[in-house]
Design a protein around this motif. Structure first.
Motif, PDB file in Angstrom:
ATOM      1  N   THR A 683       0.756  -1.314  -0.562  1.00 34.35           N
ATOM      2  CA  THR A 683      -0.049  -0.191  -0.008  1.00 34.35           C
ATOM      3  C   THR A 683       0.843   0.806   0.083  1.00 34.35           C
ATOM      4  O   THR A 683       1.688   1.367   1.115  1.00 34.35           O
ATOM      5  CB  THR A 683      -0.688   0.246   0.957  1.00 34.35           C
ATOM      6  N   ILE A 684       0.580   2.212  -0.999  1.00 30.27           N
ATOM      7  CA  ILE A 684       1.391   3.649  -1.194  1.00 30.27           C
ATOM      8  C   ILE A 684       0.106   4.269  -0.826  1.00 30.27           C
ATOM      9  O   ILE A 684      -0.746   4.498  -1.554  1.00 30.27           O
ATOM     10  CB  ILE A 684       2.243   3.539  -2.748  1.00 30.27           C
ATOM     11  N   SER A 685       0.558   5.810   0.703  1.00 35.62           N
ATOM     12  CA  SER A 685      -0.342   6.080   0.267  1.00 35.62           C
ATOM     13  C   SER A 685       0.010   7.741   0.850  1.00 35.62           C
ATOM     14  O   SER A 685       1.438   7.745   1.361  1.00 35.62           O
ATOM     15  CB  SER A 685      -0.962   5.530   1.643  1.00 35.62           C
ATOM     16  N   CYS A 686      -0.250   8.767   0.961  1.00 35.04           N
ATOM     17  CA  CYS A 686       0.590   9.969   1.028  1.00 35.04           C
ATOM     18  C   CYS A 686      -0.946  10.926   2.381  1.00 35.04           C
ATOM     19  O   CYS A 686      -1.816  11.285   2.133  1.00 35.04           O
ATOM     20  CB  CYS A 686       0.704  10.803   0.017  1.00 35.04           C
ATOM     21  N   VAL A 687       0.108  11.354   3.189  1.00 36.58           N
ATOM     22  CA  VAL A 687      -0.476  12.747   3.753  1.00 36.58           C
ATOM     23  C   VAL A 687       0.077  13.899   3.967  1.00 36.58           C
ATOM     24  O   VAL A 687       0.940  13.595   4.109  1.00 36.58           O
ATOM     25  CB  VAL A 687      -1.395  11.847   5.573  1.00 36.58           C
ATOM     26  N   THR A 688      -0.527  15.220   4.832  1.00 33.09           N
ATOM     27  CA  THR A 688       0.256  16.160   5.270  1.00 33.09           C
ATOM     28  C   THR A 688       0.895  16.382   6.434  1.00 33.09           C
ATOM     29  O   THR A 688      -0.552  15.467   7.328  1.00 33.09           O
ATOM     30  CB  THR A 688      -0.137  16.990   4.469  1.00 33.09           C
ATOM     31  N   VAL A 689       1.788  16.386   6.998  1.00 36.21           N
ATOM     32  CA  VAL A 689       1.978  16.855   8.412  1.00 36.21           C
ATOM     33  C   VAL A 689       2.394  17.931   8.535  1.00 36.21           C
ATOM     34  O   VAL A 689       3.711  17.967   8.409  1.00 36.21           O
ATOM     35  CB  VAL A 689       3.187  15.254   9.024  1.00 36.21           C
ATOM     36  N   PRO A 690       2.297  18.485   9.785  1.00 41.24           N
ATOM     37  CA  PRO A 690       2.795  19.864  10.221  1.00 41.24           C
ATOM     38  C   PRO A 690       4.143  19.799  10.711  1.00 41.24           C
ATOM     39  O   PRO A 690       4.317  18.497  11.311  1.00 41.24           O
ATOM     40  CB  PRO A 690       2.084  20.424  10.524  1.00 41.24           C
ATOM     41  N   ALA A 691       5.378  20.605  10.639  1.00 43.39           N
ATOM     42  CA  ALA A 691       6.425  20.630  10.926  1.00 43.39           C
ATOM     43  C   ALA A 691       6.243  20.104  12.401  1.00 43.39           C
ATOM     44  O   ALA A 691       7.500  19.478  12.708  1.00 43.39           O
ATOM     45  CB  ALA A 691       7.867  21.416  11.411  1.00 43.39           C
ATOM     46  N   ASP A 692       5.589  20.728  13.598  1.00 46.39           N
ATOM     47  CA  ASP A 692       5.368  20.654  14.655  1.00 46.39           C
ATOM     48  C   ASP A 692       5.176  19.013  15.342  1.00 46.39           C
ATOM     49  O   ASP A 692       5.060  18.185  16.405  1.00 46.39           O
ATOM     50  CB  ASP A 692       4.708  21.306  15.687  1.00 46.39           C
ATOM     51  N   ALA A 693       4.454  18.674  14.557  1.00 42.77           N
ATOM     52  CA  ALA A 693       3.460  17.067  14.751  1.00 42.77           C
ATOM     53  C   ALA A 693       4.451  15.582  13.796  1.00 42.77           C
ATOM     54  O   ALA A 693       4.176  14.268  14.093  1.00 42.77           O
ATOM     55  CB  ALA A 693       2.434  16.841  13.960  1.00 42.77           C
ATOM     56  N   LEU A 694       6.517  16.734  13.445  1.00 46.73           N
ATOM     57  CA  LEU A 694       6.961  15.173  12.970  1.00 46.73           C
ATOM     58  C   LEU A 694       7.634  14.482  14.284  1.00 46.73           C
ATOM     59  O   LEU A 694       7.754  14.789  15.290  1.00 46.73           O
ATOM     60  CB  LEU A 694       8.281  16.295  12.031  1.00 46.73           C
ATOM     61  N   PRO A 695       7.112  12.879  13.851  1.00 41.25           N
ATOM     62  CA  PRO A 695       8.969  12.615  15.029  1.00 41.25           C
ATOM     63  C   PRO A 695       9.836  13.063  15.332  1.00 41.25           C
ATOM     64  O   PRO A 695      10.490  13.659  14.419  1.00 41.25           O
ATOM     65  CB  PRO A 695       8.863  10.613  14.011  1.00 41.25           C
ATOM     66  N   ASP A 696      10.346  12.794  16.779  1.00 43.72           N
ATOM     67  CA  ASP A 696      11.950  12.968  17.388  1.00 43.72           C
ATOM     68  C   ASP A 696      12.620  12.649  16.524  1.00 43.72           C
ATOM     69  O   ASP A 696      13.846  12.895  16.516  1.00 43.72           O
ATOM     70  CB  ASP A 696      11.572  12.720  18.359  1.00 43.72           C
ATOM     71  N   SER A 697      12.805  10.907  16.116  1.00 43.88           N
ATOM     72  CA  SER A 697      13.692  10.710  15.515  1.00 43.88           C
ATOM     73  C   SER A 697      13.803  11.539  14.039  1.00 43.88           C
ATOM     74  O   SER A 697      14.809  11.030  13.745  1.00 43.88           O
ATOM     75  CB  SER A 697      13.252   9.039  15.165  1.00 43.88           C
TER      76      SER A 697
END
Length: 780
Positions: A683-697
């Motif tokens: 499965t190939i999917s795409c969503v939009t993520v704000p910079a402050d929601a990026l994982p710490d890693s």
């Protein structure tokens, strides 16, 4: 191959066995059919009236046998030497001692050896049947004889085989006292085990009058608060009464435990040695220096091109040696036959195969055996065909020469370090710059050219980097041969084996002194900033171009030997397939390794090109990129019967070629690392993520307010996330090549492509639960 191992004829085991025979009052003899001679020890000579002749011709041996027995003995010997099944010799006869007087009755026993060319065995006295009847019928003297006999002895008389006389040695073997056995039938006197072993043979001797020998009977006797296991040889002979009739059986036992155990140990060592010889593909030959008898195993004949059925002399093998090596080999061989040389011979030479005419490289090691007078008796030698290894070493030296030439031609200071960080090699530009030689700066001697103000920082940084085993960069000033210090950028990359262990480091020092000067003068020379930056960029571009050219040239030069290995491997299999035998499998493995190496070089070249490729960004449809990739992977996808689901994907700024490599590696991995018991689903999917929601890693290369998160998920074999920090490194594999093919570079390429587009890549997985790769790309 059995005849090859005659070189052990004088081994300690044989010598120990001879000592055992002598200690038991037995004489030791051998009959060599080829030399037509009898060789015997002192005890055996005395039975024939000889004093000091250890070797006599066969006709003299027969002449000292009583005329009534001589023909029978000669016939029996010839029978054993020619019989296909009967290899045991056991005869009783009378000898004629010196001066023609009647000597004594003796018994000769032995076996055939060396493919019907030799008899060997023992001899001992028997009671003299020519003595007066009054003396023969007297029990008391005979019983004293039995009691005082050096060997274990007993007399059984009558149809019930009553124990009439027995000595202490025999009682020890029986584990009985004299009161328990004397004047009792055998079936009542001895243990059931003894009865089973000797009753029937004794009855046969009693009935037929034919002596017999029960060889190497296993017995156990109580000793030292336990059981001791022994082997004895029991000789059974008829006992005659005064009227000449058979009245009983004489049993004489000899302890042959040491002989049997020594032979068993020798046989074990012989089998182990033969196995080792076969495993190492070693050819063996030996030469009896005195008789010029030459022997070799089958592998020796194959090596030189001689049919197995052929009988070749040592001259034939020497004639196969190429003319320029022949005299050198002969001189070495003759030198080894001299006692002063120590008898050793070790030499390498070339031969021409008798059938194919192919030139082969042989390495031989030999040892001469000398007698007590220092006269050479036997020369034994092993030989190995090292042609393939020699060719590989030559190819390696050629490849190394090319590498060193290439490394010396680049503008950088280059070096190679051992796993512990000690420098093992510098290119010539290093020496030209430092104005010194290898003796002064190899190992950790490079500290001599490091600036005193930076030495502690540099050593601490480098030491820590060696221990981490990770690529590193470090800038520090190095002293030039004229005493001037210039700044250099040091780059180092570890070379690891299949287990991840570092074998070596490859590094370079790039002169960045001008860059440092530019950085130092920027604040004071703002107006010259643009020009200086352009110069710096040009230098870096030139450096990148040099590195790109270096990668291309290195890959070409490394590919060329691999192609030759594969081509010559094909030629060997097509032209010499019938002769190679097991070697065909070795060629297949060699060519498979060469193919893997070729693929690895191509992947490394792809990886290096991504790092140096010029910027060709444009509007790229990710859906179109994935459709193109799926077209290329259609065959693999159909074979796997996979199901691929693609959601709506954006159009982004990027390099279409690099993005194609990104998804090519991710999708091919998803198809390759699938579970065998379920249909692959991707499965190939795409969503939009704000910079402050990026994982710490996740740490993208370029900052942005929003990122596209593109997930590539599968239901494959997955992996343990404790290996997450390894999978994006070059050459890192979680599975062996025998399980899944690949070079371990694919995910490193993915990481490099995502970084080139300002993003970051990570993964989530569990063993057996599939894997999801998440790509974060800046949204512009």
């Amino acid at each position: 191959m059995n005849d090859t191992f005659d070189l052990f004829a004088q081994s300690p085991e044989r010598l120990d066995a001879k000592a055992i025979y002598q200690a038991a009052g037995l004489g030791f003899w051998t009959f060599d059919l080829i030399a037509n001679t009898i060789t015997w020890d002192t005890r055996c000579r005395s039975l024939f009236g000889y004093v000091d002749e250890s070797q006599v011709p066969y006709d003299r041996f027969i002449a000292h046998i009583h005329p009534d027995d001589a023909a029978r003995i000669h016939t029996a010997i010839q029978h054993v030497l020619t019989s296909p099944t009967d290899d045991f010799f056991d005869q009783t006869y009378r000898t004629i001692g010196a001066g023609g007087r009647l000597s004594r009755w003796i018994r000769f026993m032995g076996r055939r050896h060396d493919q019907r060319t030799r008899l060997a065995g023992v001899a001992f006295n028997l009671p003299d049947d020519n003595r007066p009847a009054t003396q023969r019928d007297s029990d008391a003297p005979f019983q004293r004889l039995v009691a005082q006999a050096p060997s274990a002895m007993a007399l059984f008389t009558g149809q019930q085989l009553t124990v009439t006389a027995v000595n202490e040695r025999m009682l020890t073997y029986w584990d009985r006292t004299s009161d328990e056995v004397l004047n009792k039938p055998l079936l009542d006197a001895l243990s059931e085990a003894c009865e089973r072993a000797i009753f029937k043979p004794m009855m046969t001797v009693l009935a037929t009058g034919e002596p017999t020998v029960l060889s190497e009977l296993a017995i156990s006797i109580p000793r030292n608060e336990g059981l001791e296991h022994l082997y004895v040889t029991l000789s059974l002979a008829p006992f005659h009464g005064s009227d000449g009739t058979i009245t009983g059986v004489i049993a004489v036992a000899h302890d042959v435990t040491e002989l049997v155990t020594a032979r068993q140990a020798a046989e074990t060592r012989r089998v182990e040695l033969m196995a080792a010889v076969d495993a190492a593909e070693i050819s063996v030959w030996s030469l009896n220096v005195q008789t010029n008898l030459f022997r070799s195993n089958d592998r020796m004949k194959i090596m030189f091109g001689i049919p197995n059925t052929a009988k070749a002399s040592i001259r034939f093998f020497f004639d196969r040696i190429v003319e320029e090596d022949r005299q050198r080999v002969l001189d070495s061989f003759m030198h080894a036959l001299q006692y002063e040389s120590g008898g050793r011979c070790e030499i390498q030479y070339s031969i021409v195969h008798a059938v194919t005419g192919q030139k082969r490289t042989i390495r031989s090691r030999g040892q001469t055996q000398f007698d007590s007078d220092g006269t050479a008796q036997r020369f034994s030698c092993i030989a190995q065909d090292i042609t393939v290894r020699q060719q590989a070493e030559d190819a390696l030296r050629t490849s190394e020469t090319r590498f060193r030439t290439l490394a010396n031609s680049i503008d950088h200071l280059a070096w190679i370090a051992n796993a512990d960080g000690s420098i093992a090699w510098y290119n010539q530009r290093w020496y030209d710059y430092a104005g010194t030689n290898s003796r002064h700066i190899e190992g950790w001697g490079w500290q001599q050219v490091c600036h005193p103000d930076h030495i502690d920082r540099t050593v601490a940084f480098v030491t820590n980097a060696w221990q981490r085993g990770e690529p590193f960069e470090l800038a520090a000033p190095l002293r030039r041969h004229d005493g001037v210090y210039r700044w250099f950028l040091t780059r180092a990359y570890p070379i690891k084996d299949a287990t991840g262990q570092i074998q070596q480091w490859i590094g370079s020092n790039t002169d960045i002194d001008e860059q440092k000067r530019v950085e130092a003068s920027l604040e004071a020379q703002v107006r010259e900033r643009t020009a200086q930056l352009q110069i710096l960029v040009q230098n870096l571009q030139r450096s990148n171009e040099n590195l790109r050219q270096f990668a291309y040239i290195a890959s070409h030069d490394l590919q060329e030997p691999l192609r030759k290995i594969q081509q010559f491997g094909d030629l060997l299999k097509s032209d010499y397939n019938d002769q190679l035998g097991q070697g065909v499998a070795y060629l297949d493995r060699m060519q498979l390794a060469a193919s893997r190496m070729s693929a690895l070089i191509r992947d490394l070249l792809s990886y290096s090109r991504i790092a140096t490729q010029q910027d060709t960004t444009q509007q790229v449809s990710l859906r179109q990129v994935i459709d193109d990739v799926m077209t290329d992977l259609s065959l693999l996808s159909d074979e796997a019967n996979s199901a691929i689901r693609i959601d709506s994907l954006p159009t982004i700024w990027g390099d279409a070629s690099q993005l194609g490599q990104l998804f090519q590696n991710l999708l091919s991995n998803a198809l390759k690392f699938r579970r065998s018991d379920v249909q692959p689903v991707i499965t190939i999917s795409c969503v939009t993520v704000p910079a402050d929601a990026l994982p710490d890693s996740v740490e993208p290369v370029r900052l942005a307010d929003t990122y596209y998160r593109i997930d590539v998920s599968d239901n494959g074999i997955g992996f343990d996330e404790k290996y997450l920090d390894r999978i994006f490194q070059v050459f890192q594999r979680l599975h062996s090549r025998s399980e899944y093919a690949g070079t371990g570079i694919g995910l490193a390429i993915c990481d490099k492509v995502v970084a080139n587009h300002g993003g970051a890549i990570t993964a989530h997985s569990q063993p057996g639960q599939g894997t999801t790769f998440s790509i974060y790309l800046p949204k512009q």
